[in-house]
Design a protein around this motif. Sequence first.
Motif, PDB file in Angstrom:
ATOM      1  N   VAL A 113       7.744 -31.374  -2.366  1.00 54.29           N
ATOM      2  CA  VAL A 113       7.546 -31.264  -0.916  1.00 54.29           C
ATOM      3  C   VAL A 113       7.206 -29.820  -0.565  1.00 54.29           C
ATOM      4  O   VAL A 113       7.977 -28.898  -0.859  1.00 54.29           O
ATOM      5  CB  VAL A 113       8.785 -31.722  -0.117  1.00 54.29           C
ATOM      6  CG1 VAL A 113       8.392 -31.935   1.351  1.00 54.29           C
ATOM      7  CG2 VAL A 113       9.396 -32.997  -0.691  1.00 54.29           C
ATOM      8  N   GLU A 114       6.036 -29.671   0.040  1.00 54.11           N
ATOM      9  CA  GLU A 114       5.550 -28.345   0.462  1.00 54.11           C
ATOM     10  C   GLU A 114       5.902 -28.089   1.916  1.00 54.11           C
ATOM     11  O   GLU A 114       5.839 -29.003   2.733  1.00 54.11           O
ATOM     12  CB  GLU A 114       4.015 -28.360   0.490  1.00 54.11           C
ATOM     13  CG  GLU A 114       3.296 -28.018  -0.746  1.00 54.11           C
ATOM     14  CD  GLU A 114       1.778 -28.120  -0.492  1.00 54.11           C
ATOM     15  OE1 GLU A 114       1.345 -28.444   0.646  1.00 54.11           O
ATOM     16  OE2 GLU A 114       1.038 -27.893  -1.430  1.00 54.11           O
ATOM     17  N   VAL A 115       6.204 -26.836   2.228  1.00 53.22           N
ATOM     18  CA  VAL A 115       6.223 -26.385   3.619  1.00 53.22           C
ATOM     19  C   VAL A 115       5.264 -25.201   3.687  1.00 53.22           C
ATOM     20  O   VAL A 115       5.425 -24.232   2.932  1.00 53.22           O
ATOM     21  CB  VAL A 115       7.640 -25.981   4.081  1.00 53.22           C
ATOM     22  CG1 VAL A 115       7.591 -25.432   5.508  1.00 53.22           C
ATOM     23  CG2 VAL A 115       8.600 -27.168   4.004  1.00 53.22           C
ATOM     24  N   ASP A 116       4.264 -25.311   4.542  1.00 53.07           N
ATOM     25  CA  ASP A 116       3.241 -24.257   4.675  1.00 53.07           C
ATOM     26  C   ASP A 116       2.661 -23.850   3.319  1.00 53.07           C
ATOM     27  O   ASP A 116       2.551 -22.657   3.003  1.00 53.07           O
ATOM     28  CB  ASP A 116       3.821 -23.031   5.393  1.00 53.07           C
ATOM     29  CG  ASP A 116       4.190 -23.363   6.826  1.00 53.07           C
ATOM     30  OD1 ASP A 116       3.568 -24.276   7.408  1.00 53.07           O
ATOM     31  OD2 ASP A 116       5.128 -22.728   7.355  1.00 53.07           O
ATOM     32  N   GLY A 117       2.344 -24.842   2.508  1.00 51.63           N
ATOM     33  CA  GLY A 117       1.648 -24.574   1.253  1.00 51.63           C
ATOM     34  C   GLY A 117       2.530 -24.169   0.086  1.00 51.63           C
ATOM     35  O   GLY A 117       2.028 -23.938  -1.014  1.00 51.63           O
ATOM     36  N   GLU A 118       3.837 -24.074   0.312  1.00 44.75           N
ATOM     37  CA  GLU A 118       4.738 -23.667  -0.778  1.00 44.75           C
ATOM     38  C   GLU A 118       5.732 -24.803  -1.058  1.00 44.75           C
ATOM     39  O   GLU A 118       6.357 -25.325  -0.122  1.00 44.75           O
ATOM     40  CB  GLU A 118       5.505 -22.413  -0.361  1.00 44.75           C
ATOM     41  CG  GLU A 118       6.444 -21.914  -1.429  1.00 44.75           C
ATOM     42  CD  GLU A 118       7.219 -20.680  -0.988  1.00 44.75           C
ATOM     43  OE1 GLU A 118       6.920 -19.592  -1.486  1.00 44.75           O
ATOM     44  OE2 GLU A 118       8.128 -20.814  -0.131  1.00 44.75           O
ATOM     45  N   ILE A 119       5.850 -25.172  -2.339  1.00 41.03           N
ATOM     46  CA  ILE A 119       6.803 -26.237  -2.678  1.00 41.03           C
ATOM     47  C   ILE A 119       8.229 -25.728  -2.451  1.00 41.03           C
ATOM     48  O   ILE A 119       8.619 -24.682  -2.985  1.00 41.03           O
ATOM     49  CB  ILE A 119       6.634 -26.683  -4.152  1.00 41.03           C
ATOM     50  CG1 ILE A 119       5.245 -27.295  -4.388  1.00 41.03           C
ATOM     51  CG2 ILE A 119       7.726 -27.681  -4.540  1.00 41.03           C
ATOM     52  CD1 ILE A 119       5.044 -28.705  -3.875  1.00 41.03           C
ATOM     53  N   VAL A 120       8.993 -26.464  -1.655  1.00 40.12           N
ATOM     54  CA  VAL A 120      10.374 -26.039  -1.371  1.00 40.12           C
ATOM     55  C   VAL A 120      11.407 -26.971  -1.996  1.00 40.12           C
ATOM     56  O   VAL A 120      12.586 -26.620  -2.109  1.00 40.12           O
ATOM     57  CB  VAL A 120      10.649 -25.939   0.152  1.00 40.12           C
ATOM     58  CG1 VAL A 120       9.742 -24.892   0.798  1.00 40.12           C
ATOM     59  CG2 VAL A 120      10.500 -27.296   0.838  1.00 40.12           C
ATOM     60  N   ALA A 121      10.974 -28.190  -2.375  1.00 43.72           N
ATOM     61  CA  ALA A 121      11.905 -29.139  -2.978  1.00 43.72           C
ATOM     62  C   ALA A 121      11.121 -30.000  -3.957  1.00 43.72           C
ATOM     63  O   ALA A 121       9.951 -30.300  -3.735  1.00 43.72           O
ATOM     64  CB  ALA A 121      12.553 -30.016  -1.902  1.00 43.72           C
ATOM     65  N   GLY A 122      11.757 -30.368  -5.060  1.00 45.57           N
ATOM     66  CA  GLY A 122      11.062 -31.196  -6.040  1.00 45.57           C
ATOM     67  C   GLY A 122      12.019 -32.067  -6.814  1.00 45.57           C
ATOM     68  O   GLY A 122      13.146 -31.652  -7.126  1.00 45.57           O
ATOM     69  N   VAL A 123      11.562 -33.281  -7.109  1.00 41.45           N
ATOM     70  CA  VAL A 123      12.334 -34.192  -7.958  1.00 41.45           C
ATOM     71  C   VAL A 123      11.406 -34.786  -9.006  1.00 41.45           C
ATOM     72  O   VAL A 123      10.273 -35.157  -8.708  1.00 41.45           O
ATOM     73  CB  VAL A 123      13.035 -35.294  -7.121  1.00 41.45           C
ATOM     74  CG1 VAL A 123      12.054 -36.092  -6.277  1.00 41.45           C
ATOM     75  CG2 VAL A 123      13.800 -36.269  -8.033  1.00 41.45           C
TER      76      VAL A 123
END
Length: 270
Positions: A113-123
């Motif tokens: 999950v990206e916020v403003d082009g940066e991945i902030v969470a991943g599974v």
Amino acid sequence: MADGDALLELAVSIAREAGEMLLAKRPARPEVLATKSSPTDVVTVLDRAAEELIRTRVRQARPYDAILGEEGGETPGLSGPSGEGGVRWVVDPIDGTVNFLYGLPDWAVSIGVEVDGEIVAGVVHNVPRAEIFTAVRGGGAWLAGERLRCNTGVPLSRALVATGFGYGAERRRVQAEVLADVVPVVRDIRRGGSCAIDLCSVAAGRVDAYYERGANYWDWAAAGLVAAEAGARIAGLNGKPANPELTLSAAPGLFEELHDLLAPLDPERG
Ligand code: IPD
Ligand code: CA
Ligand code: CA
Ligand code: CA
């Protein structure tokens, strides 16, 4: 709200549900539905069904978010291309489709999950092995309640290096040329069949490094954060971020050694 922990919680519950669906519906011998970029680039009914399920759940919970998926492409959020608050879900519904096809136990549902082009969470949910790797930016990488740390202090000569081969004969010819330079100077090579799991294996210290020429953003979006949060570097060549030209991950030190070995590949060097 675009809080990393909340986004991760939703991503994990969706990845679990998709994994359960895939396990329940996977026939003994799944069939190839179609080929994509080349005859070896296959897609099954269940790749599409899993992505559809993930898209539906994201839409139900967060209708304003954008979605990029391997099978369905780019879908803008209800409020515009980058979604409300710049949230975009990056989905690989089955990473390791060929393993899935053959019943090999390493394929994963990958959601970043990206916020403003940066991945902030991943599974990354390795479904056959029931392993769920997670990371939130700044919050570490985790598997089954254990914090993950990549291997450090490993010289290239003792490194176990995972790699992958994308689809397409010409691309594979180049990948094989690269491999010919790597095999003689490392401990050994592993080709597991899932970029996302390979990167999580770097995070868990199951391999020392991973590189691939030709991987796509959805392959590494979630797992790249897992590797980074476990202390590994993940990048491309010559200071570029990871990109389809090269995705490289290892602890600092080994990263630089491998980078120098792979650097002549950079097309910009001529
Ligand atoms: C593939 C896997 C494989 C990698 C390829 C990817 P798919 O993804 O991650 O390990 O070598 O580059 O395309 O098609 O199974 O989702
Ligand atoms: Ca694919
Ligand atoms: Ca993939
Ligand atoms: Ca896939």
